[in-house]
Design a protein around this motif. Structure first.
Motif, PDB file in Angstrom:
ATOM      1  N   LEU A 185       0.826  -1.208   0.000  1.00  0.00           N
ATOM      2  CA  LEU A 185       0.000   0.000   0.000  1.00  0.00           C
ATOM      3  C   LEU A 185       0.864   1.264   0.000  1.00  0.00           C
ATOM      4  N   ALA A 186       1.969   1.226   0.754  1.00  0.00           N
ATOM      5  CA  ALA A 186       2.864   2.393   0.778  1.00  0.00           C
ATOM      6  C   ALA A 186       3.462   2.636  -0.597  1.00  0.00           C
ATOM      7  N   ARG A 187       3.905   1.569  -1.262  1.00  0.00           N
ATOM      8  CA  ARG A 187       4.501   1.727  -2.588  1.00  0.00           C
ATOM      9  C   ARG A 187       3.464   2.168  -3.615  1.00  0.00           C
ATOM     10  N   MET A 188       2.237   1.709  -3.461  1.00  0.00           N
ATOM     11  CA  MET A 188       1.163   2.138  -4.361  1.00  0.00           C
ATOM     12  C   MET A 188       0.946   3.646  -4.266  1.00  0.00           C
ATOM     13  N   LEU A 189       0.909   4.172  -3.045  1.00  0.00           N
ATOM     14  CA  LEU A 189       0.715   5.615  -2.863  1.00  0.00           C
ATOM     15  C   LEU A 189       1.921   6.407  -3.349  1.00  0.00           C
ATOM     16  N   LEU A 190       3.108   5.858  -3.149  1.00  0.00           N
ATOM     17  CA  LEU A 190       4.320   6.571  -3.572  1.00  0.00           C
ATOM     18  C   LEU A 190       4.447   6.624  -5.094  1.00  0.00           C
ATOM     19  N   VAL A 191       3.938   5.588  -5.791  1.00  0.00           N
ATOM     20  CA  VAL A 191       3.953   5.630  -7.244  1.00  0.00           C
ATOM     21  C   VAL A 191       3.093   6.783  -7.754  1.00  0.00           C
ATOM     22  N   LEU A 192       2.033   7.121  -7.021  1.00  0.00           N
ATOM     23  CA  LEU A 192       1.206   8.261  -7.407  1.00  0.00           C
ATOM     24  C   LEU A 192       2.009   9.552  -7.418  1.00  0.00           C
ATOM     25  N   VAL A 193       3.009   9.640  -6.519  1.00  0.00           N
ATOM     26  CA  VAL A 193       3.886  10.821  -6.520  1.00  0.00           C
ATOM     27  C   VAL A 193       4.644  10.892  -7.846  1.00  0.00           C
ATOM     28  N   LEU A 194       5.144   9.732  -8.310  1.00  0.00           N
ATOM     29  CA  LEU A 194       5.847   9.700  -9.593  1.00  0.00           C
ATOM     30  C   LEU A 194       4.913  10.042 -10.748  1.00  0.00           C
ATOM     31  N   LEU A 195       3.652   9.678 -10.608  1.00  0.00           N
ATOM     32  CA  LEU A 195       2.681   9.939 -11.666  1.00  0.00           C
ATOM     33  C   LEU A 195       2.302  11.413 -11.732  1.00  0.00           C
ATOM     34  N   LEU A 196       2.216  12.057 -10.577  1.00  0.00           N
ATOM     35  CA  LEU A 196       1.682  13.420 -10.523  1.00  0.00           C
ATOM     36  C   LEU A 196       2.741  14.506 -10.439  1.00  0.00           C
ATOM     37  N   SER A 197       4.007  14.141 -10.225  1.00  0.00           N
ATOM     38  CA  SER A 197       5.037  15.167 -10.037  1.00  0.00           C
ATOM     39  C   SER A 197       6.224  14.922 -10.959  1.00  0.00           C
ATOM     40  N   ASN A 198       6.756  16.005 -11.515  1.00  0.00           N
ATOM     41  CA  ASN A 198       7.979  15.940 -12.311  1.00  0.00           C
ATOM     42  C   ASN A 198       9.172  16.529 -11.570  1.00  0.00           C
ATOM     43  N   SER A 199       8.987  16.827 -10.284  1.00  0.00           N
ATOM     44  CA  SER A 199      10.074  17.381  -9.483  1.00  0.00           C
ATOM     45  C   SER A 199      11.128  16.308  -9.224  1.00  0.00           C
ATOM     46  N   LEU A 200      12.394  16.605  -9.504  1.00  0.00           N
ATOM     47  CA  LEU A 200      13.462  15.638  -9.296  1.00  0.00           C
ATOM     48  C   LEU A 200      13.591  15.278  -7.819  1.00  0.00           C
ATOM     49  N   LEU A 201      13.443  16.263  -6.940  1.00  0.00           N
ATOM     50  CA  LEU A 201      13.515  15.998  -5.504  1.00  0.00           C
ATOM     51  C   LEU A 201      12.391  15.060  -5.073  1.00  0.00           C
ATOM     52  N   ALA A 202      11.182  15.289  -5.592  1.00  0.00           N
ATOM     53  CA  ALA A 202      10.053  14.414  -5.251  1.00  0.00           C
ATOM     54  C   ALA A 202      10.300  12.992  -5.740  1.00  0.00           C
ATOM     55  N   ILE A 203      10.910  12.858  -6.918  1.00  0.00           N
ATOM     56  CA  ILE A 203      11.223  11.532  -7.455  1.00  0.00           C
ATOM     57  C   ILE A 203      12.239  10.831  -6.554  1.00  0.00           C
ATOM     58  N   TYR A 204      13.272  11.561  -6.126  1.00  0.00           N
ATOM     59  CA  TYR A 204      14.282  10.970  -5.239  1.00  0.00           C
ATOM     60  C   TYR A 204      13.641  10.479  -3.938  1.00  0.00           C
ATOM     61  N   ILE A 205      12.816  11.322  -3.333  1.00  0.00           N
ATOM     62  CA  ILE A 205      12.191  10.966  -2.054  1.00  0.00           C
ATOM     63  C   ILE A 205      11.264   9.764  -2.226  1.00  0.00           C
ATOM     64  N   ALA A 206      10.458   9.784  -3.301  1.00  0.00           N
ATOM     65  CA  ALA A 206       9.522   8.680  -3.537  1.00  0.00           C
ATOM     66  C   ALA A 206      10.265   7.368  -3.752  1.00  0.00           C
ATOM     67  N   LEU A 207      11.339   7.386  -4.549  1.00  0.00           N
ATOM     68  CA  LEU A 207      12.101   6.168  -4.800  1.00  0.00           C
ATOM     69  C   LEU A 207      12.790   5.672  -3.535  1.00  0.00           C
ATOM     70  N   PHE A 208      13.310   6.594  -2.732  1.00  0.00           N
ATOM     71  CA  PHE A 208      13.962   6.212  -1.474  1.00  0.00           C
ATOM     72  C   PHE A 208      12.956   5.499  -0.562  1.00  0.00           C
ATOM     73  N   LEU A 209      11.754   6.072  -0.428  1.00  0.00           N
ATOM     74  CA  LEU A 209      10.742   5.481   0.450  1.00  0.00           C
ATOM     75  C   LEU A 209      10.204   4.176  -0.127  1.00  0.00           C
ATOM     76  N   MET A 210      10.069   4.099  -1.456  1.00  0.00           N
ATOM     77  CA  MET A 210       9.618   2.845  -2.073  1.00  0.00           C
ATOM     78  C   MET A 210      10.625   1.726  -1.839  1.00  0.00           C
ATOM     79  N   GLU A 211      11.906   2.049  -1.992  1.00  0.00           N
ATOM     80  CA  GLU A 211      12.940   1.031  -1.773  1.00  0.00           C
ATOM     81  C   GLU A 211      13.003   0.640  -0.299  1.00  0.00           C
ATOM     82  N   THR A 212      12.755   1.597   0.595  1.00  0.00           N
ATOM     83  CA  THR A 212      12.698   1.284   2.025  1.00  0.00           C
ATOM     84  C   THR A 212      11.572   0.301   2.320  1.00  0.00           C
ATOM     85  N   ALA A 213      10.401   0.543   1.717  1.00  0.00           N
ATOM     86  CA  ALA A 213       9.280  -0.381   1.893  1.00  0.00           C
ATOM     87  C   ALA A 213       9.624  -1.758   1.347  1.00  0.00           C
ATOM     88  N   SER A 214      10.339  -1.800   0.225  1.00  0.00           N
ATOM     89  CA  SER A 214      10.735  -3.085  -0.366  1.00  0.00           C
ATOM     90  C   SER A 214      11.689  -3.849   0.546  1.00  0.00           C
TER      91      SER A 214
END
Length: 419
Positions: free
Chosen positions: A39-68
């Motif tokens: 569920l956490a990774r599902m919500l974080l993918v929405l960040v990648l879908l809705l934002s083109n900010s490089l910082l937001a992408i870094y944070i989302a990927l970091f948290l997704m990998e943490t969940a993994s």
């Protein structure tokens, strides 16, 4: 540097949370951990879908990998509770193999999903059904390109979470009593394999060789992905075969798919090679071939030739990993093998992180200096190729991998032969 930052965001969580995730998975409800991770990774993918900010992408990927990092140990523990004891070895092998197959399928199909969805959007727009066409046209900048891939990932994580609700254990959860979770215990478990490595000089030498090779070879990943876009020529058979055309939506993904095919070939032939040749010889041999391939890749302008190098590079990478694992298996007892594997992975992740974060910008700065200096004396024209930053960076990386190959040959194979 942007690609290097993405790789760093995916590498750091494993270094920070691997030991904690393993301890948590053994002490708490594994289904709940996996469900929360999905569920956490599902919500974080929405960040990648809705934002083109490089910082937001870094944070989302970091948290997704943490969940993994918490998902996989929980899955492994839960598998042990689901499967009968005498079938666990086969079950673990199946889970490992299916995970690798899924990764390959995802990589190969990513470009096809993008290409296919873009074609569907264009077809609907061409039908000129006013309301639907206008709505799709308004949203098409968001849903085409990588957006559709993120949208599919949202559905995949939701589907995975739903499936977990139907998993039933065929045996009672493990009743093993574990000591309380503490920072001191986590630190002691994390340090134990490194203390063991101090008593094994050959394993230390192996790790040094692999680490140096990864520092060099790892720099080619972010630089190489950027370099691929400048190659000339089209993808072979893209005009005549729709499957190739679909995969060609992204030249980088197609090249990664070719490298993955090379990895699969290497994994298939390595068991036979290790029965006929010493793994201590195969390791430096594959490193040397990889270094030569990197050099050829750097001074090549044709996409088709680069694809051949990609397949060969994947094959060599599989050869290096599997021959290295073979050396570890022969040198370490079964009681310490899992911990040594974990320590080895940690060392290699640090090497990769060093490569993408430190060596890449340093090499790029050196390449800029060399390019300006060599351009003044006309060597740039002599080579018939522009001495670009990525090209010189990969050449420097190839030299580093070549040095690692020479060190591995002398320290691991030659010394062992003369003992």
């Amino acid at each position: 540097m942007a690609v290097a930052g993405i790789m760093a965001a995916k590498l750091v969580p494993a270094l920070l949370f691997a030991a904690l995730a393993d301890a948590v998975a053994k002490r708490f409800n594994q289904r709940a951990i996996m469900l929360c991770s999905d569920l956490a990774r599902m919500l974080l993918v929405l960040v990648l879908l809705l934002s083109n900010s490089l910082l937001a992408i870094y944070i989302a990927l970091f948290l997704m990998e943490t969940a993994s990092q918490f998902y996989w140990p929980a899955r492994n523990v839960m598998t042990a509770d689901i499967v009968e004891k005498d079938s666990r070895v086969r079950a673990n092998g199946f889970m490992y193999g299916s995970q690798r197959i899924a990764m390959v399928m995802g990589l190969v199909m990513a470009a096809a999903i993008v290409r296919g969805f873009e074609q569907a959007v264009m077809r609907v727009i061409e039908l000129d059904i006013t309301n639907i066409a206008q709505m799709i046209f308004d949203w098409s900048p968001l849903i085409v390109q990588s957006g559709i891939g993120h949208a599919v990932n949202v559905l995949i994580f939701a589907f995975s979470a739903a499936l977990l609700l139907f998993v039933r254990r065929s045996s009672a959860p493990s009743s093993e009593r574990l000591p309380p979770l503490s920072i001191r215990r986590l630190a002691r478990d994390a340090i134990a394999p490194f203390r063991f490595l101090r008593t094994k000089p050959q394993l230390r030498t192996l790790l040094i060789a692999l680490s140096v090779a990864l520092v060099g070879g790892g720099a080619a990943i972010p630089v190489g992905l950027s370099y691929i876009a400048s190659l000339k020529g089209s993808i072979p058979l893209a005009d005549s075969l729709y499957v190739i055309y679909a995969l060609s939506a992204s030249r980088q993904i197609f090249m990664l798919a070719l490298a993955t095919i090379g990895v699969a070939i290497g994994a298939a032939i390595m068991p036979r090679l290790t029965t006929r040749l010493d793994a201590a010889l195969l390791l430096p041999a594959f490193l040397a071939i990889f270094a030569a391939g990197m050099l050829g890749f750097a001074f090549n302008e044709q996409y088709f030739i680069a694809g051949i190098y990609a397949v060969a590079g994947g094959l060599c990478a599989a050869g290096v990993v599997l021959s290295g694992l073979n050396c570890i298996v022969r040198s370490v007892g079964e009681d310490m093998r899992a911990r040594v594997f974990a320590a080895t992975e940690s060392v290699l992740r640090v090497s990769m992180l060093t490569s993408v974060v430190i060596m890449t910008p340093i090499s790029d700065a050196i390449s800029g200096y060399l390019r300006r200096g060599l351009g003044r004396v006309g060597i740039d024209e002599f080579l018939y190729l522009p001495l670009t930053g990525p090209r010189i960076t990969m050449a420097i990386s190839a030299i580093v991998v070549g040095l690692a190959a020479a060190f591995a040959f002398k320290a691991i194979y030659w010394n062992k032969r003369n003992e």
